[in-house]
Design an enzyme around this catalytic site. Structure first.
Site, mmCIF file in Angstrom:
data_model
loop_
_atom_site.group_PDB
_atom_site.id
_atom_site.type_symbol
_atom_site.label_atom_id
_atom_site.label_comp_id
_atom_site.label_asym_id
_atom_site.label_seq_id
_atom_site.Cartn_x
_atom_site.Cartn_y
_atom_site.Cartn_z
ATOM 1 N N ASP A 174 0.860 -1.182 0.000
ATOM 2 C CA ASP A 174 0.000 0.000 0.000
ATOM 3 C C ASP A 174 0.897 1.234 0.000
ATOM 4 O O ASP A 174 2.127 1.105 0.001
ATOM 5 C CB ASP A 174 -0.921 -0.030 1.223
ATOM 6 C CG ASP A 174 -2.241 0.707 0.995
ATOM 7 O OD1 ASP A 174 -2.352 1.457 0.005
ATOM 8 O OD2 ASP A 174 -3.162 0.533 1.815
ATOM 9 N N HIS B 157 -7.651 5.042 7.593
ATOM 10 C CA HIS B 157 -8.882 4.609 6.925
ATOM 11 C C HIS B 157 -8.893 3.088 6.864
ATOM 12 O O HIS B 157 -7.872 2.433 7.060
ATOM 13 C CB HIS B 157 -9.017 5.202 5.528
ATOM 14 C CG HIS B 157 -8.010 4.685 4.537
ATOM 15 N ND1 HIS B 157 -6.695 5.114 4.500
ATOM 16 C CD2 HIS B 157 -8.116 3.762 3.551
ATOM 17 C CE1 HIS B 157 -6.051 4.491 3.532
ATOM 18 N NE2 HIS B 157 -6.890 3.651 2.946
#
Length: 265
Positions: free
Chosen positions: A8, A116
């Protein structure tokens, strides 16, 4: 021997604002470059120890990593398989270990300006069996479902602390500490060296699998009540509050399939 890397961008050193994580945003190209270098450092370490390496680009449209940055022999999975595997798409029981690069704190925490879980605009939080879930904790569960241990994690301090609770024995490298909208980052080269050494250490030690639960209760707190109502129509799901849907799964695969259909992601 095979290693699966899920990558990520929000947990990469230096990345601080949402603009750096999106096409056309200020700093996006630089963030992608550092993401690639951190993944390369992990690949180099695994290859040195004799592992075959597969990398899954797990950010946005999964087209962020430059294949030319990676060592020869590494296989790169780009795009999405439109399956509940999501960021773990391509993993199966033939792998010996999972590594997670550039991961970030979960929605519902204050340990990153980019905290998130899956989609910042849709959810206030997700919980599994009453505990706050992160992308890492869900992906590590998926790996354990296949019998593959999660051995290494890099990202912000918040996700590293969370990861150590989820997976005892996990080797972590915190690339930054965060306060409010600020980040205090490792020098890029220092991050690469720590990731390389951390991966080596992780792959040379024994790490236990996450213990399976008898069942998995997933709660999703949607930001908009309309989305919660929509998700509550999934078979077995129920609306327990105006914005909260709950689903009890019999195993990890059932959990991830339910999550996919209830969130639409």
């Amino acid at each position: 021997m095979k290693v699966f890397i899920s990558a990520d961008i929000e947990g990469v050193t230096g990345v601080t604002s949402w603009s750096e994580t999106r096409y056309g945003g200020q700093g996006y190209e630089e963030a992608c470059r550092q993401m690639g270098l951190e993944v390369k450092a992990a690949c180099d370490a695994a290859i040195e120890l004799g592992y075959e390496v597969v990398v899954k680009d797990g950010h946005e449209d999964a087209l962020n990593l430059d294949p030319w940055q990676l060592p020869r022999g590494v296989q790169l999975i780009r795009g999405w398989r439109t399956s509940p595997e999501a960021m773990m798409g391509g993993l199966d029981a033939t792998f010996d270990a999972c590594l997670y690069l550039g991961y970030h704190s979960a929605e519902g925490t204050n340990s990153s300006p980019l905290a998130h879980t899956i989609e910042h605009e849709l959810f206030n939080w997700m919980k599994i069996n009453g505990k706050l879930a992160s992308e890492f904790s869900m992906n590590a569960l998926w790996a354990a479902y296949y019998g593959v241990p999660s051995v290494f994690l890099s990202g912000d301090e918040g996700i590293c602390s969370h990861g150590e609770e989820v997976c005892p024995g996990l080797v972590t490298v915190a690339t930054k500490a965060c306060t409010g909208n600020s980040t205090w980052n490792l020098h890029p080269q220092d991050a690469l060296e720590q990731i390389r050494e951390g991966v080596k250490a992780a792959l040379q030690q024994k790490t236990d699998l996450i213990s399976p639960e008898e069942k998995y209760s997933l709660q999703i707190h949607f930001k908009e009540h309309q989305n919660a109502r929509n998700a509550s129509w999934y078979p077995g799901a129920k609306l327990i509050d105006s914005n909260i849907v709950e689903y009890t799964a019999k195993d990890v695969r059932d959990l991830m399939v339910g999550r996919m259909f209830m969130t639409g992601i």
